[in-house]
Design an enzyme around this catalytic site. Structure first.
Site, PDB file in Angstrom:
ATOM      1  N   GLY A 290       0.766  -1.254   0.000  1.00 35.47           N
ATOM      2  CA  GLY A 290       0.000   0.000   0.000  1.00 35.47           C
ATOM      3  C   GLY A 290       0.791   1.295   0.000  1.00 35.47           C
TER       4      GLY A 290
ATOM      5  N   ASP B  23       0.461   3.638   4.085  1.00 34.96           N
ATOM      6  CA  ASP B  23      -0.566   4.408   3.386  1.00 34.96           C
ATOM      7  C   ASP B  23      -1.621   4.941   4.341  1.00 34.96           C
ATOM      8  OD1 ASP B  23      -1.453   1.834   3.960  1.00 34.96           O
ATOM      9  OD2 ASP B  23      -2.151   1.384   1.939  1.00 34.96           O
TER      10      ASP B  23
ATOM     11  N   ASP C  54      -5.783   2.395  10.156  1.00 30.12           N
ATOM     12  CA  ASP C  54      -7.212   2.130  10.250  1.00 30.12           C
ATOM     13  C   ASP C  54      -7.485   1.552  11.649  1.00 30.12           C
ATOM     14  OD1 ASP C  54      -9.829   1.756   9.146  1.00 30.12           O
ATOM     15  OD2 ASP C  54      -9.349  -0.299   8.634  1.00 30.12           O
TER      16      ASP C  54
ATOM     17  N   LYS D 252      -7.826   6.987   9.864  1.00 29.17           N
ATOM     18  CA  LYS D 252      -9.262   6.824  10.156  1.00 29.17           C
ATOM     19  C   LYS D 252      -9.403   6.554  11.649  1.00 29.17           C
ATOM     20  CE  LYS D 252     -10.302   3.932   6.326  1.00 29.17           C
ATOM     21  NZ  LYS D 252     -11.115   2.818   5.798  1.00 29.17           N
TER      22      LYS D 252
ATOM     23  N   PHE E 149     -14.277   3.568   2.861  1.00 22.68           N
ATOM     24  CA  PHE E 149     -13.271   2.734   2.207  1.00 22.68           C
ATOM     25  C   PHE E 149     -12.690   3.510   1.038  1.00 22.68           C
ATOM     26  CE2 PHE E 149     -11.669  -0.560  -0.644  1.00 22.68           C
ATOM     27  CZ  PHE E 149     -10.877  -1.266   0.245  1.00 22.68           C
TER      28      PHE E 149
ATOM     29  N   ARG F 222      -4.389   0.600  -7.554  1.00 23.57           N
ATOM     30  CA  ARG F 222      -3.357   1.214  -6.720  1.00 23.57           C
ATOM     31  C   ARG F 222      -2.666   2.358  -7.461  1.00 23.57           C
ATOM     32  NH1 ARG F 222      -2.040  -2.024  -2.206  1.00 23.57           N
ATOM     33  NH2 ARG F 222      -2.508  -4.243  -2.432  1.00 23.57           N
TER      34      ARG F 222
HETATM   35  P1  5GP Z   1      -4.967  -1.442  10.014  1.00 26.68           P
HETATM   36  O1  5GP Z   1      -4.078  -2.597  10.409  1.00 26.68           O
HETATM   37  O2  5GP Z   1      -4.567  -0.124  10.637  1.00 26.68           O
HETATM   38  O3  5GP Z   1      -6.417  -1.768  10.244  1.00 26.68           O
HETATM   39  O4  5GP Z   1      -4.924  -1.319   8.481  1.00 26.68           O
HETATM   40  C1  5GP Z   1      -3.857  -0.927   7.822  1.00 26.68           C
HETATM   41  C2  5GP Z   1      -3.884  -1.447   6.417  1.00 26.68           C
HETATM   42  O5  5GP Z   1      -5.194  -1.784   5.974  1.00 26.68           O
HETATM   43  C3  5GP Z   1      -3.404  -0.352   5.512  1.00 26.68           C
HETATM   44  O6  5GP Z   1      -2.022  -0.386   5.385  1.00 26.68           O
HETATM   45  C4  5GP Z   1      -4.146  -0.657   4.233  1.00 26.68           C
HETATM   46  O7  5GP Z   1      -3.368  -1.536   3.462  1.00 26.68           O
HETATM   47  C5  5GP Z   1      -5.418  -1.332   4.650  1.00 26.68           C
HETATM   48  N1  5GP Z   1      -6.566  -0.382   4.652  1.00 26.68           N
HETATM   49  C6  5GP Z   1      -7.119   0.244   5.697  1.00 26.68           C
HETATM   50  N2  5GP Z   1      -8.136   1.046   5.339  1.00 26.68           N
HETATM   51  C7  5GP Z   1      -8.219   0.937   3.987  1.00 26.68           C
HETATM   52  C8  5GP Z   1      -9.076   1.551   2.995  1.00 26.68           C
HETATM   53  O8  5GP Z   1      -9.959   2.380   3.250  1.00 26.68           O
HETATM   54  N3  5GP Z   1      -8.853   1.175   1.713  1.00 26.68           N
HETATM   55  C9  5GP Z   1      -7.892   0.271   1.349  1.00 26.68           C
HETATM   56  N4  5GP Z   1      -7.764  -0.012   0.069  1.00 26.68           N
HETATM   57  N5  5GP Z   1      -7.063  -0.300   2.259  1.00 26.68           N
HETATM   58  C10 5GP Z   1      -7.236   0.029   3.560  1.00 26.68           C
HETATM   59 MG    MG Z   2      -1.079  -1.712   4.079  1.00 24.13          MG
END
Ligand code: 5GP
Ligand code: MG
Length: 173
Positions: A42, A98, A101, A129, A150, A163
């Site tokens: 990402g 990137d 979340d 987020k 998303f 991407r």
């Molecule tokens: P986390 O572990 O913080 O939940 O998520 C991190 C990873 O989830 C990010 O590096 C990304 O790859 C993916 N991710 C989180 N939110 C989104 C989103 O809204 N869209 C996409 N395409 N990937 C996301």
């Molecule tokens: Mg990622």
């Protein structure tokens, strides 16, 4: 049927913010040498834009993380494939992703890096987020803070695609 794109940040808006972020990050390190670790896949676009705006002397490496397994939300079970070529022991590490979340990815990677005894570990993300957080973790530098939508583009995928889109967007329902 084709879904309609809703652009949240244009290519120009992203470029302006990345330029500012690069200055913020440089200032925080005050001329020190750093090790930048981009999280694949990402962050590949953001990381390459950010480092080209930065002045700090740096080594750049990558780790692969995955938690999605094609779901739209993180499972919390983050896999880290760390095949770092550079030695981070005693050095200042900046993790680039990137988006943050749930926070599981950055927290897991930060813990993994800390075991390698760096002098410090910080992180920078293009997007945050906060309403989705499941762990007590925040990035040290953030490009844009967004609601729980998303998003796609600028390195972020929808399934295996998009991407490469140079702007950040969501799909209208
Ligand atoms: P986390 O572990 O913080 O939940 O998520 C991190 C990873 O989830 C990010 O590096 C990304 O790859 C993916 N991710 C989180 N939110 C989104 C989103 O809204 N869209 C996409 N395409 N990937 C996301
Ligand atoms: Mg990622």
């Amino acid at each position: 049927m084709e879904k309609k794109e809703l652009v949240l940040y244009s290519r120009e808006a992203i470029a302006r913010r990345v330029e500012e972020l690069a200055k913020e990050v440089d200032a925080a390190y005050g001329g020190k040498e750093i090790v930048v670790i981009g999280l694949l896949r990402g962050s590949f676009v953001f990381c390459s834009d950010l480092v080209r705006e930065m002045k700090s002397k740096m080594e750049i490496d990558f780790m692969t993380t995955s938690s999605y397994e094609n779901n739209e939300s993180s499972s919390g079970d983050v896999k880290v494939f760390g095949d770092l070529r550079c030695d981070v022991k005693g050095r200042d590490v900046l993790i680039v992703d990137d988006i943050i979340d749930t926070g599981h990815t950055l927290q897991t990677v930060t813990e993994a890096i800390k075991k390698m005894e760096p002098a410090s570990v910080k992180s920078v993300v293009m997007l945050d987020k906060p309403s989705r957080r499941e762990v007590d973790f925040s990035a040290d530098f953030t490009g844009f803070t967004i609601d729980d939508v998303f998003i796609v583009g600028y390195g972020l995928n929808y399934g295996p695609y998009y991407r490469n889109k140079p702007y950040i967007y969501t799909y209208e329902d």
